[in-house]
Write a protein that holds these residues in place. Sequence first.
Motif, mmCIF file in Angstrom:
data_model
loop_
_atom_site.group_PDB
_atom_site.id
_atom_site.type_symbol
_atom_site.label_atom_id
_atom_site.label_comp_id
_atom_site.label_asym_id
_atom_site.label_seq_id
_atom_site.Cartn_x
_atom_site.Cartn_y
_atom_site.Cartn_z
ATOM 1 N N ARG A 68 99.722 45.378 20.424
ATOM 2 C CA ARG A 68 100.866 45.478 19.613
ATOM 3 C C ARG A 68 100.501 46.291 18.378
ATOM 4 N NH1 ARG A 68 102.243 40.179 21.656
ATOM 5 N NH2 ARG A 68 103.863 40.100 22.832
ATOM 6 N N TYR A 69 99.087 46.262 18.042
ATOM 7 C CA TYR A 69 98.772 46.833 16.851
ATOM 8 C C TYR A 69 97.910 47.851 17.094
ATOM 9 C CZ TYR A 69 100.376 42.307 14.937
ATOM 10 O OH TYR A 69 101.372 41.213 14.894
ATOM 11 N N ASP A 70 98.028 49.120 16.386
ATOM 12 C CA ASP A 70 97.280 50.398 16.509
ATOM 13 C C ASP A 70 96.454 50.703 15.678
ATOM 14 O OD1 ASP A 70 100.078 51.881 18.124
ATOM 15 O OD2 ASP A 70 98.726 50.621 19.003
ATOM 16 N N ASP A 71 96.730 50.244 13.995
ATOM 17 C CA ASP A 71 96.157 50.872 13.100
ATOM 18 C C ASP A 71 95.201 49.732 12.479
ATOM 19 O OD1 ASP A 71 99.055 50.950 11.325
ATOM 20 O OD2 ASP A 71 98.024 49.381 12.597
ATOM 21 N N VAL A 72 94.493 48.895 13.316
ATOM 22 C CA VAL A 72 93.607 48.024 12.652
ATOM 23 C C VAL A 72 92.374 48.371 12.263
ATOM 24 C CG1 VAL A 72 92.782 45.446 12.701
ATOM 25 C CG2 VAL A 72 94.914 45.941 13.827
ATOM 26 N N ASN A 73 91.808 48.280 10.955
ATOM 27 C CA ASN A 73 90.732 48.833 10.784
ATOM 28 C C ASN A 73 89.991 48.075 9.535
ATOM 29 O OD1 ASN A 73 88.287 50.263 10.150
ATOM 30 N ND2 ASN A 73 89.484 52.486 9.514
ATOM 31 N N LEU A 74 89.493 46.968 9.664
ATOM 32 C CA LEU A 74 89.339 46.153 8.542
ATOM 33 C C LEU A 74 88.052 45.191 8.798
ATOM 34 C CD1 LEU A 74 90.423 42.935 9.260
ATOM 35 C CD2 LEU A 74 92.524 44.065 8.679
ATOM 36 N N ILE A 75 87.494 44.784 7.993
ATOM 37 C CA ILE A 75 86.227 44.024 8.083
ATOM 38 C C ILE A 75 86.408 42.474 7.363
ATOM 39 C CG2 ILE A 75 83.831 43.835 7.427
ATOM 40 C CD1 ILE A 75 84.167 47.080 7.369
ATOM 41 N N THR A 76 86.042 41.513 8.151
ATOM 42 C CA THR A 76 86.284 40.091 7.534
ATOM 43 C C THR A 76 84.923 39.905 7.153
ATOM 44 O OG1 THR A 76 86.377 39.155 9.357
ATOM 45 C CG2 THR A 76 88.338 39.727 8.686
ATOM 46 N N ILE A 77 84.594 39.319 5.824
ATOM 47 C CA ILE A 77 83.324 38.765 5.482
ATOM 48 C C ILE A 77 83.922 37.269 5.155
ATOM 49 C CG2 ILE A 77 81.596 38.735 3.886
ATOM 50 C CD1 ILE A 77 82.071 41.829 3.993
ATOM 51 N N ARG A 78 83.168 36.516 5.843
ATOM 52 C CA ARG A 78 83.452 34.807 5.545
ATOM 53 C C ARG A 78 82.247 34.178 5.300
ATOM 54 N NH1 ARG A 78 83.681 31.469 10.999
ATOM 55 N NH2 ARG A 78 83.159 29.281 10.051
ATOM 56 N N GLU A 79 82.406 33.530 3.947
ATOM 57 C CA GLU A 79 81.311 32.330 3.708
ATOM 58 C C GLU A 79 81.123 31.434 4.719
ATOM 59 O OE1 GLU A 79 80.459 29.276 2.644
ATOM 60 O OE2 GLU A 79 78.454 30.171 1.835
ATOM 61 N N ASN A 80 79.521 31.188 5.136
ATOM 62 C CA ASN A 80 79.554 30.715 6.222
ATOM 63 C C ASN A 80 78.975 29.178 6.043
ATOM 64 O OD1 ASN A 80 80.060 30.404 9.154
ATOM 65 N ND2 ASN A 80 78.623 32.126 9.486
ATOM 66 N N THR A 81 78.588 28.740 4.895
ATOM 67 C CA THR A 81 77.697 27.645 4.732
ATOM 68 C C THR A 81 78.418 26.289 4.283
ATOM 69 O OG1 THR A 81 76.903 28.338 2.541
ATOM 70 C CG2 THR A 81 75.614 29.066 4.356
ATOM 71 N N GLU A 82 79.305 26.670 3.314
ATOM 72 C CA GLU A 82 80.007 25.461 2.585
ATOM 73 C C GLU A 82 81.340 25.400 2.880
ATOM 74 O OE1 GLU A 82 79.122 26.079 -1.552
ATOM 75 O OE2 GLU A 82 80.411 27.607 -1.503
ATOM 76 N N GLY A 83 82.117 24.990 1.751
ATOM 77 C CA GLY A 83 83.609 24.886 1.831
ATOM 78 C C GLY A 83 84.190 23.881 2.555
ATOM 79 N N ARG B 269 76.870 34.891 -3.771
ATOM 80 C CA ARG B 269 75.915 35.240 -2.797
ATOM 81 C C ARG B 269 76.889 36.265 -1.780
ATOM 82 N NH1 ARG B 269 71.959 31.298 0.251
ATOM 83 N NH2 ARG B 269 74.037 30.468 0.980
ATOM 84 N N VAL B 270 78.037 35.781 -1.268
ATOM 85 C CA VAL B 270 78.865 36.132 -0.301
ATOM 86 C C VAL B 270 79.465 37.284 -0.978
ATOM 87 C CG1 VAL B 270 80.887 34.920 -0.573
ATOM 88 C CG2 VAL B 270 80.192 35.524 1.756
ATOM 89 N N ALA B 271 80.040 37.064 -2.149
ATOM 90 C CA ALA B 271 80.600 38.176 -2.991
ATOM 91 C C ALA B 271 79.590 39.525 -2.751
ATOM 92 C CB ALA B 271 81.151 37.656 -4.309
ATOM 93 N N GLU B 272 78.560 39.166 -3.317
ATOM 94 C CA GLU B 272 77.446 40.355 -3.421
ATOM 95 C C GLU B 272 77.317 41.072 -2.146
ATOM 96 O OE1 GLU B 272 75.343 40.328 -7.401
ATOM 97 O OE2 GLU B 272 75.292 41.619 -5.868
ATOM 98 N N TYR B 273 77.335 40.160 -1.140
ATOM 99 C CA TYR B 273 77.178 40.899 0.207
ATOM 100 C C TYR B 273 78.131 41.687 0.608
ATOM 101 C CZ TYR B 273 76.321 42.056 5.009
ATOM 102 O OH TYR B 273 75.786 42.923 5.898
ATOM 103 N N ALA B 274 79.392 41.088 0.197
ATOM 104 C CA ALA B 274 80.782 41.858 0.704
ATOM 105 C C ALA B 274 80.881 43.120 -0.226
ATOM 106 C CB ALA B 274 81.823 41.003 0.165
#
Lengths: 368, 372
Positions: free
Chosen positions: A142-157, A184-189
């Motif tokens: 249903r969506y044709d124009d998806v072009n994004l990247i999700t970067i998720r912090e993976n160790t805590e939270g 760390r994750v913001a730097e990588y993003a």
Amino acid sequence: MATQLLRRRASQILSNANPNPSSPLSLARSFSSATGPIRATLFPGDGIGPEIADSVKQVFKAAEVPIEWEEHYVGDQIDPRTQSFLTWESLESVRRNGVGLKGPMATPIGKGHRSLNLTLRKELSLYANVRPCNSLPGYKTRYDDVNLITIRENTEGEYSGLEHQVVRGVVESLKIITRQASLRVAEYAFHYAKTHGRERVSAIHKANIMQKTDGLFLKCCREVAEKYPEITYEEVVIDNCCMMLVKNPALFDVLVMPNLYGDIISDLCAGLIGGLGLTPSCNIGEGGIALAEAVHGSAPDIAGKNLANPTALLLSAVTMLRHLKLHDKADRIQNAILTTIAGGKYRTADLGGSSKTTEFTEAICNHL
Amino acid sequence: MFQGQMARRSIPILKQLFTSPSSHLTPTRSVTYMPRPGDGAPRPVTLIPGDAIGPLVTGAVEQVMQAMHAPVYFERYEVHGDMKRVPQEVIDSIKKNKVCLKGGLATPMGGGVSSLNVQLRKELDLYASLVNCFNLPGLPTRHENVDIVVIRENTEGEYSGLEHEVVPGVVESLKVITKFCSERIAKYAFEYAYLNNRKKVTAVHKANIMKLADGLFLESCREVATKYPGIKYNEIIVDNCCMQLVSKPEQFDVMVTPNLYGNLVANTAAGIAGGTGVMPGGNVGADHAVFEQGASAGNVGNEKLVAQKTANPVALLLSSAMMLRHLQFPSFADRLETAVKRVILDGKYRTKDLGGTSTTQEVVDAVIAALD
């Protein structure tokens, strides 16, 4: 060709003046790999894992990618050094090579051992999960124009696993946010956004309610944003983000999020492009380690029948190539995959076609 | 032969009759609602206009109520998001009237002031938040057959507000789940499904990771499910739930969730059904009910919407229809709902978030004109 390679690497090194978490190792590697193929660890996994891993090997050979695979399998005995079925040698191999590709693994049921994914994450300090979500032309959702990247912090939270029962009927669960992990994750993003030519980074949060925790996460993102003035930075509350994603996903570019929101949003975005069977994923660890993986299950019911769809693992392998800065090879393989799916003649059963895995793989090799 | 010609000629007429826009929107009542003597006396309702677009949309509701001569009168109270607490007189008024209609209250970001929306819910113990997400006829969306009600626990979970800095650079936030709250929200969800003839209740959780906390929530849901054998019950993990919502939303009916997931799921469901500008909702507790825009009450729009007066009043108008039903004025509720649906179906007067160019006032005038 060797001098061309050397010249290209030299210019990369000289222009790479930005210190960031992943550059030291890639610099070191780029000197050593100028003369020989890059070694990468491969975990074929269970179920349909070995078939789709074979697809990847075939496509890479056809594209002449300078990668030498080191295969490791999950054992059937618990290794006391790692407390799980993954052996110490496998983990050492990933640490040494710096890149890896992992197929779907089914954790054996039982107690007394850690889950395989958890082992990998803890031992290799995989702190960021990157999922590029791009609509596949030719596969209509249903969506044709998806072009994004999700970067998720993976160790805590929220996933720190720290829960306890206070009294009967009352349970507390701790959500931990630290400055170090958020930075760390913001730097990588931002580094990712810069190296892949992305223009905007959005931090997703719920700081109007969770003021100190998500507030700290946002503060860290803002600090890093100041170092990259050419990239637009914005903050979006998670409920608005969810609504905007389902109404108009083209509004987003790179999303950086803490653990729980990241889990939900990255699966939501996978749903927008067609499900987990088509979504690539890559985990980034300390010291520049990258472990690309297929996030779908091992599908034991179609294992061995040559029906599996290797797209997710192939696209993850492409992400791995981009991490290694082999952009031209990555582009060639990605275009071949997209052209094959768009063509419509060779599609596996889950995409509505009737091709076998081997036919699909051959079609991709022919399109290279 | 002649009969065949007659049949052929009458087909287009029959088609027009059955597909004329307002034909299926005319409420037909065969058995009447019998009120008690004195039920028609005007009821007081506390009105909180709120911030930014709040006053615009609550003004819209007031106008429509007046045009309908609904037996409701509003007691206005000014509350703004940057106040430290909700004023005591407002709380007292809601406790007296038992029903409140409010626009959104904006929370300053990271500013040390806790959200007034959350404060109000906790103070009045409005433990269930309900958002009804459904496709409006005439409003094109990517997904069809959406008719989801998200019932969300409103008082505890991640929104307990218990945070502290352990050492500089390390912050902890407590998520509290109690059996008491989980049980009562599960009971409310099943009771709602039972009273509204809904077939399935789905519990949304992340118990594979948060085993104790969400495990307790699931346990409570399962216990209540056994008391309603006629209603199907299943469970789904929240990330899979979001993925299913964007690909196959027709599989969901009533969803019961803890606090944070409920926020995400409600906003996602609202987004797929047309946006938070059109979905009605409310918060209810044992003694009081507060009706507001369905999902995302803290989203009060931006300055442009306020300046150009193009906020969408549909959500609050449909929520006020819910309020009229809650006050047991079903005929007025039906008339208001039908009028709003007619305006949306017509398509001439739509605000920007629905793809049109009208202002709030134009939509309100159209709704008033469409009232029976």
